[in-house]
Write a protein that holds these residues in place. Structure first.
Motif, PDB file in Angstrom:
ATOM      1  N   SER A  88       0.824  -1.212   0.000  1.00 38.77           N
ATOM      2  CA  SER A  88       0.000   0.000   0.000  1.00 38.77           C
ATOM      3  C   SER A  88       0.854   1.256   0.000  1.00 38.77           C
ATOM      4  O   SER A  88       0.506   2.266  -0.629  1.00 38.77           O
ATOM      5  N   GLU A  89       1.994   1.205   0.708  1.00 41.77           N
ATOM      6  CA  GLU A  89       2.859   2.387   0.769  1.00 41.77           C
ATOM      7  C   GLU A  89       3.455   2.718  -0.599  1.00 41.77           C
ATOM      8  O   GLU A  89       3.475   3.886  -1.017  1.00 41.77           O
ATOM      9  N   TRP A  96       4.951   0.762   7.904  1.00 45.63           N
ATOM     10  CA  TRP A  96       4.831  -0.014   9.146  1.00 45.63           C
ATOM     11  C   TRP A  96       6.180  -0.205   9.818  1.00 45.63           C
ATOM     12  O   TRP A  96       6.257  -0.571  10.991  1.00 45.63           O
ATOM     13  N   ASN A 125      -1.094  -0.587  13.265  1.00 47.21           N
ATOM     14  CA  ASN A 125      -1.936  -1.777  13.180  1.00 47.21           C
ATOM     15  C   ASN A 125      -1.337  -2.810  12.229  1.00 47.21           C
ATOM     16  O   ASN A 125      -1.397  -4.018  12.475  1.00 47.21           O
ATOM     17  N   ALA A 126      -0.740  -2.335  11.138  1.00 50.53           N
ATOM     18  CA  ALA A 126      -0.154  -3.242  10.144  1.00 50.53           C
ATOM     19  C   ALA A 126       1.000  -4.051  10.718  1.00 50.53           C
ATOM     20  O   ALA A 126       1.267  -5.168  10.264  1.00 50.53           O
ATOM     21  N   TYR A 136       5.074   6.984   6.654  1.00 54.57           N
ATOM     22  CA  TYR A 136       3.853   6.281   7.029  1.00 54.57           C
ATOM     23  C   TYR A 136       3.948   4.764   6.924  1.00 54.57           C
ATOM     24  O   TYR A 136       2.942   4.077   7.042  1.00 54.57           O
ATOM     25  N   ARG A 172      -2.772   3.345  11.042  1.00 54.80           N
ATOM     26  CA  ARG A 172      -2.802   2.217  10.130  1.00 54.80           C
ATOM     27  C   ARG A 172      -1.459   1.489  10.126  1.00 54.80           C
ATOM     28  O   ARG A 172      -1.391   0.265  10.089  1.00 54.80           O
ATOM     29  N   VAL A 229      -4.229   9.221  11.138  1.00 55.27           N
ATOM     30  CA  VAL A 229      -4.904   8.037  10.594  1.00 55.27           C
ATOM     31  C   VAL A 229      -3.891   7.125   9.899  1.00 55.27           C
ATOM     32  O   VAL A 229      -3.912   5.903  10.076  1.00 55.27           O
ATOM     33  N   LEU A 230      -3.002   7.697   9.112  1.00 54.65           N
ATOM     34  CA  LEU A 230      -2.011   6.893   8.403  1.00 54.65           C
ATOM     35  C   LEU A 230      -1.026   6.231   9.369  1.00 54.65           C
ATOM     36  O   LEU A 230      -0.614   5.085   9.159  1.00 54.65           O
ATOM     37  N   ARG A 231      -0.659   6.936  10.418  1.00 51.13           N
ATOM     38  CA  ARG A 231       0.274   6.343  11.384  1.00 51.13           C
ATOM     39  C   ARG A 231      -0.406   5.270  12.225  1.00 51.13           C
ATOM     40  O   ARG A 231       0.221   4.279  12.611  1.00 51.13           O
TER      41      ARG A 231
END
Length: 285
Positions: free
Chosen positions: A32-33, A130, A245-246, A128, A242, A238-240
């Motif tokens: 995704s990144e 993981w 969580n990833a 951003y 995510r 929100v991105l951080r």
């Protein structure tokens, strides 16, 4: 059996093959990144007036914006997925050489376009992702684009990621700015981006795009309203979140891209290589 999470995978050795390391980054570890970073790369060229003028003159992006958007993604992913020596990759590199032949621009202009594909996705991961990138991964990505540039006939390609970042920033300091053509290209292609945004958020597409830009001047150059600071903080949060969580989830086992199998709006049943690129084999850009 121990679950293979991002944490356990992170400790595993990756080897030292540059192509294999970068392929793994794009297709598996940072799906995704990298996707978000390639989006930034695509629109970055509109923020350079001389490049925007060339792109607008061809009519490709305004007449077939959806196809052009996906073709750009397909070409680079074909090379990443297959490796430089594969026949499909050689076809894509030949296409790149063919469509850029005779296109106005300096050697520095063409190297800049290449560096957007390297620098912007990796910077997105650094902000951003993981986890942070290793120096080995940064160099592997740099080596990949250096080899791609060499095969395209380019010279003066930065040899390290730090040099690539400096090249990109200095080029933009000298050349970035708003233009009529840049704004026109954005208007023509914003639908391609909106189609990938959840339906409930599509009316906010211009704001989302502005929030994604890593430099405020990029939004201005594109003709977007700079995102208000009151939205930047929650967007980054929100991105951080995510990313945090990833870290607890298993790494993908299915690649982000399978050659010929990409089923998207432009190619609902997949594609063949002869469908990729401008109309006519000899068409430019």
């Amino acid at each position: 059996m121990q679950l293979l999470t991002h944490q356990t995978r992170r400790a595993r050795p990756r080897g030292t093959d540059a192509y294999g390391i970068y392929r793994n980054m794009v297709l598996y570890d940072f799906q995704s990144e990298i996707h978000s970073g390639f989006f930034l790369s695509y629109y970055r060229n509109f923020a350079i007036p001389s490049t925007a003028k060339v792109l607008a003159a061809t009519g490709e992006m305004t007449s077939r914006p959806m196809k052009r958007s996906y073709d750009t993604t397909i070409v680079i992913h074909e090379i990443i997925a297959n490796g430089f020596e594969h026949e499909r990759s050689r076809d894509m590199i030949d296409l790149l050489r063919r469509v850029h032949k005779g296109v106005p621009g300096t050697a520095e202009d063409f190297v800049y376009v290449l560096m957007t594909l390297l620098v912007l996705p990796l910077r997105w991961i650094e902000r951003y992702g993981w986890r942070r990138l290793t120096e080995l991964e940064k160099q592997a990505a740099t080596d990949f684009y250096a080899e791609l540039g060499r095969r395209m006939g380019l010279e003066g390609i930065p040899a390290t990621f730090a040099d690539a970042g400096r090249f990109l920033d200095e080029y933009e300091d000298r050349n970035m700015g708003p233009s009529r053509e840049g704004a026109m290209l954005l208007d023509a292609t914003v639908g391609a981006f909106a189609s990938r945004v959840p339906a409930r958020l599509r009316r906010f597409t211009p704001t989302i795009m502005a929030l994604m830009m890593d430099k405020p001047q990029v939004a201005v150059a594109l003709g977007l309203k700079p995102a208000p600071w009151v939205l930047r903080v929650p967007f980054a949060a929100v991105l951080r979140f995510r990313a945090l969580n990833a870290r607890r989830l298993p790494l993908p086992t299915v690649p982000a891209f399978v050659p010929g199998k990409m089923s998207v709006v432009a190619y609902p049943d997949g594609y063949t290589l002869d469908q990729i690129g401008p109309t006519g084999k000899s068409a430019n850009v």
